[in-house]
Design a protein around this motif. Structure first.
Motif, short mmCIF file in Angstrom:
data_model
loop_
_atom_site.label_atom_id
_atom_site.label_comp_id
_atom_site.label_asym_id
_atom_site.label_seq_id
_atom_site.Cartn_x
_atom_site.Cartn_y
_atom_site.Cartn_z
N ASP A 78 0.82 -1.21 0.00
CA ASP A 78 0.00 0.00 0.00
C ASP A 78 0.86 1.25 0.00
O ASP A 78 0.51 2.26 -0.63
N LEU A 79 1.97 1.20 0.69
CA LEU A 79 2.86 2.35 0.71
C LEU A 79 3.44 2.61 -0.69
O LEU A 79 3.64 3.76 -1.09
N TYR A 80 3.67 1.53 -1.44
CA TYR A 80 4.25 1.65 -2.78
C TYR A 80 3.19 1.72 -3.87
O TYR A 80 3.49 1.52 -5.04
N ASP A 81 1.97 2.03 -3.51
CA ASP A 81 0.89 2.16 -4.48
C ASP A 81 1.24 3.19 -5.56
O ASP A 81 1.65 4.31 -5.25
N GLN A 82 1.14 2.78 -6.82
CA GLN A 82 1.42 3.63 -7.99
C GLN A 82 2.89 4.04 -8.11
O GLN A 82 3.21 4.99 -8.81
N ILE A 83 3.77 3.30 -7.45
CA ILE A 83 5.21 3.54 -7.60
C ILE A 83 5.72 2.65 -8.73
O ILE A 83 5.61 1.42 -8.68
N ASP A 84 6.30 3.27 -9.74
CA ASP A 84 6.70 2.54 -10.94
C ASP A 84 8.17 2.12 -10.84
O ASP A 84 9.07 2.81 -11.33
N ASN A 85 8.41 0.99 -10.18
CA ASN A 85 9.74 0.38 -10.23
C ASN A 85 9.58 -1.09 -10.60
O ASN A 85 8.47 -1.62 -10.64
N GLU A 86 10.68 -1.74 -10.89
CA GLU A 86 10.63 -3.09 -11.44
C GLU A 86 9.95 -4.08 -10.50
O GLU A 86 9.17 -4.93 -10.94
N GLU A 87 10.23 -3.99 -9.22
CA GLU A 87 9.63 -4.93 -8.27
C GLU A 87 8.12 -4.79 -8.22
O GLU A 87 7.39 -5.78 -8.15
N MET A 88 7.63 -3.54 -8.23
CA MET A 88 6.18 -3.34 -8.22
C MET A 88 5.54 -3.81 -9.52
O MET A 88 4.44 -4.39 -9.51
N GLN A 89 6.21 -3.59 -10.64
CA GLN A 89 5.68 -4.07 -11.91
C GLN A 89 5.54 -5.59 -11.89
O GLN A 89 4.51 -6.14 -12.32
N ASN A 90 6.57 -6.28 -11.41
CA ASN A 90 6.52 -7.75 -11.34
C ASN A 90 5.45 -8.22 -10.37
O ASN A 90 4.75 -9.21 -10.63
N TRP A 91 5.33 -7.54 -9.24
CA TRP A 91 4.33 -7.91 -8.23
C TRP A 91 2.92 -7.78 -8.80
O TRP A 91 2.09 -8.68 -8.65
N LEU A 92 2.64 -6.66 -9.45
CA LEU A 92 1.30 -6.42 -10.00
C LEU A 92 1.00 -7.40 -11.12
O LEU A 92 -0.14 -7.88 -11.26
N ALA A 93 2.01 -7.72 -11.93
CA ALA A 93 1.81 -8.70 -13.00
C ALA A 93 1.49 -10.08 -12.43
O ALA A 93 0.62 -10.79 -12.94
N GLN A 94 2.17 -10.46 -11.36
CA GLN A 94 1.94 -11.75 -10.73
C GLN A 94 0.55 -11.80 -10.11
O GLN A 94 -0.16 -12.80 -10.22
N CYS A 95 0.15 -10.70 -9.46
CA CYS A 95 -1.19 -10.65 -8.86
C CYS A 95 -2.26 -10.77 -9.94
O CYS A 95 -3.29 -11.44 -9.75
N LYS A 96 -2.02 -10.16 -11.10
CA LYS A 96 -2.98 -10.24 -12.22
C LYS A 96 -3.07 -11.67 -12.75
O LYS A 96 -4.16 -12.17 -13.02
N ASN A 97 -1.92 -12.32 -12.86
CA ASN A 97 -1.91 -13.71 -13.34
C ASN A 97 -2.60 -14.64 -12.38
O ASN A 97 -3.27 -15.60 -12.77
N ASP A 98 -2.44 -14.39 -11.07
CA ASP A 98 -3.06 -15.24 -10.06
C ASP A 98 -4.58 -15.17 -10.10
O ASP A 98 -5.27 -16.10 -9.66
N LYS A 99 -5.11 -14.04 -10.61
CA LYS A 99 -6.56 -13.87 -10.66
C LYS A 99 -7.17 -14.51 -11.90
O LYS A 99 -8.38 -14.66 -12.00
N VAL A 100 -6.31 -14.84 -12.88
CA VAL A 100 -6.82 -15.42 -14.13
C VAL A 100 -7.23 -16.89 -13.91
O VAL A 100 -6.49 -17.64 -13.29
#
Length: 205
Positions: A183-205
């Motif tokens: 939550d602290l890193y919400d909308q922070i564009d760094n590589e770790e957050m990009q990978n985290w959000l991509a993984q969360c999206k894949n987990d929902k599929v």
């Protein structure tokens, strides 16, 4: 914020330091009589400061403590060496605002610095040594912007470092606030957050 060039004048008194800021129209930090101009930070830096200060402000509503972001200086007197330092923390919480002098806080309980390549070592070492001299300070927090990592050092644990990463929750004991790292890193564009959000999206599929 980042420290830029040192002001040419050395060994400034408090009156000279305050006059310098007023005349120049920009902020300076001052350590042991030497002033350093402050320069702007990155979008990630600003977003992290806003995310955290917003969470803290909501949590402190109706309570005596107040949070400030990048706007209020902290005054630190070193009685042993008879020197004084003035810093602008990225985020600072003080529960005794009535003791503030000349718009300078002297009794913070929580100080947070968002790290940048230019100030990383300075915030970890030089600033921290000054901050530890504040008797009321309970926690010092360092936040990375180009990766996802938070370091917390607490007085009650003799300033030992505790690290927090994505998936963790952390508690600011000084104000009783628990927040998820993601939550602290919400909308922070760094590589770790990009990978985290991509993984969360894949987990929902």
């Amino acid at each position: 914020m980042s420290v830029a060039l040192k002001y040419a004048h050395t060994q400034l008194s408090e009156q000279e330091y305050l006059a310098l800021e007023q005349q120049a129209g920009i902020r300076y930090e001052c350590m042991d009589g030497e002033a350093y101009a402050m320069v702007g930070g990155s979008l990630k830096h600003g977003s992290l400061v806003m995310n955290l200060s917003r969470e803290i402000a909501n949590h402190l509503k109706g309570k005596p403590c107040r949070v400030f972001a990048e706007s209020i200086k902290v005054k630190i007197a070193n009685q042993k060496h008879k020197t004084t330092s003035y810093f602008y923390p990225d985020v600072v919480v003080d529960c005794s605002i009535e003791k503030a002098q000349n718009n300078m806080l002297t009794t913070p309980v929580l100080i947070v610095e968002v790290l940048s390549p230019a100030t990383h070592k300075y915030d970890e070492t030089t600033k921290f040594e000054r901050y530890k001299q504040i008797a009321t300070l309970q926690e010092y927090v360092l936040i990375e912007q180009n990766s996802v990592k938070i370091e917390v050092q607490r007085r009650r644990k003799k300033w030992q470092t505790e690290k927090y990463f994505l998936g963790d929750e952390m508690t600011f004991e000084s104000i009783g606030l628990t927040i998820a790292v993601v939550d602290l890193y919400d909308q922070i564009d760094n590589e770790e957050m990009q990978n985290w959000l991509a993984q969360c999206k894949n987990d929902k599929v």
